[in-house]
Design an enzyme around this catalytic site. Sequence first.
Site, mmCIF file in Angstrom:
data_model
loop_
_atom_site.group_PDB
_atom_site.id
_atom_site.type_symbol
_atom_site.label_atom_id
_atom_site.label_comp_id
_atom_site.label_asym_id
_atom_site.label_seq_id
_atom_site.Cartn_x
_atom_site.Cartn_y
_atom_site.Cartn_z
ATOM 1 C CE1 TYR A 107 -7.902 5.400 5.353
ATOM 2 C CE2 TYR A 107 -8.291 7.734 5.731
ATOM 3 C CZ TYR A 107 -7.650 6.559 6.062
ATOM 4 O OH TYR A 107 -6.756 6.533 7.107
ATOM 5 N NE ARG A 123 -3.011 10.015 -11.442
ATOM 6 C CZ ARG A 123 -2.895 11.311 -11.735
ATOM 7 N NH1 ARG A 123 -2.658 11.685 -12.986
ATOM 8 N NH2 ARG A 123 -3.002 12.225 -10.793
ATOM 9 C CD GLU A 162 -6.367 4.835 1.312
ATOM 10 O OE1 GLU A 162 -6.063 6.046 1.168
ATOM 11 O OE2 GLU A 162 -5.708 4.054 2.010
ATOM 12 C CG ASN A 178 -1.760 1.275 1.310
ATOM 13 O OD1 ASN A 178 -2.584 1.514 0.444
ATOM 14 N ND2 ASN A 178 -1.557 2.091 2.342
ATOM 15 C CD GLU A 179 -1.190 5.731 0.321
ATOM 16 O OE1 GLU A 179 -0.489 6.197 1.244
ATOM 17 O OE2 GLU A 179 -2.347 6.104 0.100
ATOM 18 C CG ASP A 223 -3.737 10.105 -7.886
ATOM 19 O OD1 ASP A 223 -3.247 9.659 -8.935
ATOM 20 O OD2 ASP A 223 -4.511 11.082 -7.847
#
Length: 510
Positions: A300, A205, A261, A158-159, A200
Site C-alpha cells: 500500500y 485476527r 495491504e 474490506n476492513e 489486522d
Amino acid sequence: MNFLHFLTTSLLLLGGSRLALADSASSAIKIKGNAFFNSDTNERFYVRGVDYQPGGSSTLVDPLADTSICKRDLPYLQGLNINTIRVYQVDNSANHDECMSALQDAGIYVILDLATSSNSISRLDAASSYNAVFLQGIFATIDAFKNYTNVLGFFAGNEVANTAENSATTTWVKAALRDAKEYISKNSDRDIPVGYSAADVAEIRVQCADFFACGNSSVRADFYGMNMYEWCGADSSFTISGYDQRMEEFANYSIPLFLSEYGCNDVTKESDGTPDRPFDEVDAIFSSEMSSVFSGGLVYQYSEEGNNYGLVVIDGDNVTISKNYETLKEKYASAANYTGDGDYSSSPATLTCPADDSYFTSFPLPTMPSEAKGFIESGAGQPLGFNAPSNQEFSANATALVSPGPHSVSTTINTNIVQATISQSSTSGSSSGSSSASTTASSSSVSSGSSISSGSSSMSTSYTSASGSSAHSSGSSSGSSSATSSASTFNLSRFYVFAGILAISGLVFA
C-alpha cells in the site's frame, strides 16, 4: 501520451529488469489447497504487487476505465516488477477493455473490490445495508469483469470489522461473499475466486480469518487477505514484527492467504518529511520462511494520497517516482526469482467455524433478500455504475414517490424491509386501455434479529495496526455515518432507475 512516449518511458523504467519482456497474464489463476497456481503452467503463483487507486479509495474514480490514466501509469507499474494490482472500486457501467488488455499484455493480474464508497456493507448497520441495491451493484461489477482472464479474484469487503466490538458485521459480508459466489457459478464461464480483505485486529485476527474460511464450498471464502503493517523500519525483523507468530497462527489455514495491504510508513523520515520505507519484509514474504502459509502480498500504495504511503506523486499527466519506488522495485526484482511450490498444503482440512467469545461474534448467515434472488437466474440487468442509488439510502427509514410520465413508483424503505408498489399504464396498437400491476415485496428478515447496530458514532473507517502506525481510511471498506443518507437527501432519480430494473425484470415478488 503518444505511443512513442509510452514506449520510451516503459524502456527507461524497466532498464535491465528481468521483466522487460513480461509474460502475459493470459492464463487464469486457479486455487489448489492453500495456494494459487497458473492454470496453464501449473506453477505456483505468488501475489507480488501494489494497491492501485489513483485519487484515493474514497473518491469515485475508476482508474481502469480512463485510458489516459492507464497509459500514464502502466510503465511505472511494470517498472516495479509486479504481477498484480488491487483496485478498490470501479464503475461497472464503463468499458474496461483497453486497460484490462494492456494490463494482461504487461503480465499484470487484477484483484478487484466489488464494493464502492457508496455501495458497501456498513459497519454501523450491516443488516440493513445488505439489500437488493447492494447485491445488484456487486453482481453488475462481476458481469463487467468476468470475461477478463487476468481478473485473479474479487473482494466482497474490506476492513468492515475493524474492532472486536463490531465483529458481528462479518456475518453480512460473508453472506454477500456467498451470494457473489453463487452469482458467478450461474452467470460466468469460469469460476472466479471471491475473498475478503481484513483489518489486522489482534483480538479477532484468527477468529475472523477462520470464520471466512469455514463451512462448505458454497459459503466459505476462496482466499483471504490481511491488511498488515507490523513490520516497521530497518530495525524490525521476522520475529520483532510478529511475522513468526502469524506463521504459527495460520499454519493450518485452509485457503490461500496473502497480505492485501502491507508496508508500514512509521519509519525514518527523509529531509522533506517523506518516509524512508526499506521494505525488508519482502525478503521474508517471498521465501521458504513464509511460503508454506502466505502467497505474497500487495504494498500500500501506488500513488501518494496525502497519507505518506505513495510510491509515486501524480500531478496531472506527470508522475514523479520516490526513493520508496526505487527500493520496492529492487526488492520485487529479487522476489520474482522465488519460485517453486513453497511447501504449500495440497489438501488442508476445512476449518471449524469459531465459537462466539468476548471478542468475536457471528450469526447465522441471512438468506438473500427476496428482491435480489431473480438476479441469480436472470442476471443483474443494466449496470448503473457510479450513478446507482447508494445501498446506504435504503438503510435509513425513508419514503420516496417517483412519478416520471406514465410510470409511478411508490417506495417505502425501512430497516431490513423494502416495499414497492409499481403501477404502469400503457396504450398499445389501435385500441387504448390501461393495465396496472401492484406488487409488494419484503426482504427476508435476518434469522438472528431484524437489525444489529455494530458500532457507535465514534467508529471510523481508519484503524491502527498492531505496530501502532495509523493505516489508511478506505471509503470502500464500509458505510460510515457520512455515507448514510436521510430521506431528505434520497436520490429519487437514481432510485427510480433501480426500481425500474426490478420491475421490468420481474424481480419484485409478492
